[in-house]
Write a protein that holds these residues in place. Structure first.
Motif, mmCIF file in Angstrom:
data_model
loop_
_atom_site.group_PDB
_atom_site.id
_atom_site.type_symbol
_atom_site.label_atom_id
_atom_site.label_comp_id
_atom_site.label_asym_id
_atom_site.label_seq_id
_atom_site.Cartn_x
_atom_site.Cartn_y
_atom_site.Cartn_z
ATOM 1 N N GLN A 8 0.827 -1.208 0.000
ATOM 2 C CA GLN A 8 0.000 0.000 0.000
ATOM 3 C C GLN A 8 0.865 1.264 0.000
ATOM 4 O OE1 GLN A 8 -2.700 0.358 3.333
ATOM 5 N NE2 GLN A 8 -3.993 1.775 2.205
ATOM 6 N N ARG A 9 1.896 1.287 0.852
ATOM 7 C CA ARG A 9 2.797 2.451 0.885
ATOM 8 C C ARG A 9 3.486 2.648 -0.461
ATOM 9 N NH1 ARG A 9 3.847 0.376 6.019
ATOM 10 N NH2 ARG A 9 5.785 -0.609 5.342
ATOM 11 N N PHE A 10 3.932 1.547 -1.078
ATOM 12 C CA PHE A 10 4.610 1.622 -2.368
ATOM 13 C C PHE A 10 3.675 2.192 -3.433
ATOM 14 C CE2 PHE A 10 5.763 -0.100 -6.492
ATOM 15 C CZ PHE A 10 7.109 0.212 -6.567
ATOM 16 N N MET A 11 2.449 1.704 -3.474
ATOM 17 C CA MET A 11 1.483 2.174 -4.475
ATOM 18 C C MET A 11 1.194 3.664 -4.277
ATOM 19 S SD MET A 11 0.863 -0.584 -6.275
ATOM 20 C CE MET A 11 -0.721 -0.831 -7.033
ATOM 21 N N GLU A 12 1.001 4.065 -3.039
ATOM 22 C CA GLU A 12 0.704 5.469 -2.764
ATOM 23 C C GLU A 12 1.909 6.362 -3.064
ATOM 24 O OE1 GLU A 12 -0.834 5.444 1.243
ATOM 25 O OE2 GLU A 12 -2.697 4.487 0.583
ATOM 26 N N LYS A 13 3.089 5.947 -2.647
ATOM 27 C CA LYS A 13 4.316 6.727 -2.869
ATOM 28 C C LYS A 13 4.571 6.953 -4.356
ATOM 29 C CE LYS A 13 9.313 6.462 -2.278
ATOM 30 N NZ LYS A 13 10.413 5.568 -2.022
ATOM 31 N N ASN A 14 4.246 5.949 -5.180
ATOM 32 C CA ASN A 14 4.496 6.031 -6.613
ATOM 33 C C ASN A 14 3.290 6.498 -7.425
ATOM 34 O OD1 ASN A 14 7.362 5.000 -7.050
ATOM 35 N ND2 ASN A 14 6.493 3.529 -5.611
ATOM 36 N N GLY A 15 2.233 6.903 -6.731
ATOM 37 C CA GLY A 15 1.054 7.434 -7.409
ATOM 38 C C GLY A 15 0.372 6.433 -8.322
ATOM 39 N N ILE A 16 0.325 5.181 -7.898
ATOM 40 C CA ILE A 16 -0.303 4.132 -8.704
ATOM 41 C C ILE A 16 -1.724 3.909 -8.207
ATOM 42 C CG2 ILE A 16 -0.182 1.712 -9.417
ATOM 43 C CD1 ILE A 16 2.915 1.958 -8.945
ATOM 44 N N ASP A 17 -2.680 4.238 -9.063
ATOM 45 C CA ASP A 17 -4.091 4.078 -8.708
ATOM 46 C C ASP A 17 -4.498 2.615 -8.784
ATOM 47 O OD1 ASP A 17 -4.494 6.838 -8.371
ATOM 48 O OD2 ASP A 17 -4.900 7.092 -10.516
ATOM 49 N N TYR A 18 -5.336 2.195 -7.844
ATOM 50 C CA TYR A 18 -5.826 0.821 -7.812
ATOM 51 C C TYR A 18 -7.166 0.778 -7.111
ATOM 52 C CZ TYR A 18 -4.264 0.939 -2.948
ATOM 53 O OH TYR A 18 -4.089 1.276 -1.628
ATOM 54 N N GLU A 19 -7.871 -0.300 -7.345
ATOM 55 C CA GLU A 19 -9.100 -0.607 -6.627
ATOM 56 C C GLU A 19 -8.893 -1.941 -5.930
ATOM 57 O OE1 GLU A 19 -11.609 -0.752 -10.137
ATOM 58 O OE2 GLU A 19 -12.715 0.969 -9.362
ATOM 59 N N ILE A 20 -9.495 -2.102 -4.781
ATOM 60 C CA ILE A 20 -9.456 -3.390 -4.087
ATOM 61 C C ILE A 20 -10.687 -4.176 -4.507
ATOM 62 C CG2 ILE A 20 -9.528 -4.544 -1.849
ATOM 63 C CD1 ILE A 20 -8.010 -2.115 -0.718
ATOM 64 N N MET A 21 -10.454 -5.402 -4.929
ATOM 65 C CA MET A 21 -11.536 -6.254 -5.406
ATOM 66 C C MET A 21 -11.596 -7.515 -4.552
ATOM 67 S SD MET A 21 -11.930 -7.699 -9.222
ATOM 68 C CE MET A 21 -12.883 -9.171 -9.490
ATOM 69 N N PRO A 22 -12.606 -7.634 -3.685
ATOM 70 C CA PRO A 22 -12.725 -8.838 -2.860
ATOM 71 C C PRO A 22 -13.156 -10.050 -3.694
ATOM 72 C CG PRO A 22 -14.418 -7.207 -2.267
ATOM 73 C CD PRO A 22 -13.631 -6.658 -3.408
ATOM 74 N N HIS A 23 -12.782 -11.224 -3.230
ATOM 75 C CA HIS A 23 -13.184 -12.469 -3.880
ATOM 76 C C HIS A 23 -13.267 -13.566 -2.821
ATOM 77 C CE1 HIS A 23 -9.106 -14.230 -3.660
ATOM 78 N NE2 HIS A 23 -8.664 -13.022 -3.974
ATOM 79 N N ASP A 24 -13.898 -14.682 -3.174
ATOM 80 C CA ASP A 24 -13.945 -15.822 -2.267
ATOM 81 C C ASP A 24 -12.534 -16.320 -2.019
ATOM 82 O OD1 ASP A 24 -16.709 -15.696 -2.172
ATOM 83 O OD2 ASP A 24 -16.989 -17.198 -3.745
#
Length: 156
Positions: A8-24
């Motif tokens: 999470q820190r890496f994604m935020e630090k590098n400005g990488i947008d993402y969505e969390i997708m839950p699954h079974d």
């Protein structure tokens, strides 16, 4: 947990947008893709490899196997699969076996299978067995900008 803290820190630090997708809950990449109703070609799985010089990550579609012979030839050294214990030690903020396809967040080089470059949308483990990160092609390009891209896998 929905996303590993280091990831999470890496994604935020590098400005990488993402969505969390839950699954079974699933633990095998191809089964995760099925549970999440996505193509195995769009699910990027991280495979932890080791050599005499340390660790690296190969990132391939869930529908493929890493071609260790090709990778060893490219790296000019013998590469093998890391053990589960080694993976747990490196990815200590993740559930056992839920390795995110983002070695950069954990300080290791990555090599990316070129077939993933063609995907408009990609999914990768978030660090547990119940969530994926959903990113677009632009975010994946940013995530893998410092990585080598090559044909390193073959279909199951």
């Amino acid at each position: 947990m929905s996303i590993a803290p280091r990831l999470q820190r890496f994604m935020e630090k590098n400005g990488i947008d993402y969505e969390i997708m839950p699954h079974d809950r699933e633990v095998v990449a191809s089964k995760i893709a099925q549970a999440a109703h996505i193509s195995g070609n769009a699910m990027a799985k991280g495979v932890l490899l080791k050599s005499d010089h340390g660790y690296m990550m190969a990132v391939v579609p869930a529908s493929h196997h890493v071609d260790l012979q090709t990778l060893s030839h490219r790296a000019h050294e013998r590469l093998g699969l890391a053990t589960e214990a080694e993976a747990c030690s490196i990815f200590d903020d993740c559930d056992a076996g839920a390795v995110p396809a983002c070695g950069s967040a954990y300080g290791m080089p990555m090599i990316i299978d070129t077939s993933l470059d063609d995907q408009d949308e990609l999914y990768l483990e978030a660090g547990d067995h119940r969530n994926l990160l959903h990113i677009d092609r632009q975010a994946f390009a940013k995530l893998t900008a410092d990585s080598e891209h090559a044909r390193i896998s073959r279909p199951h």
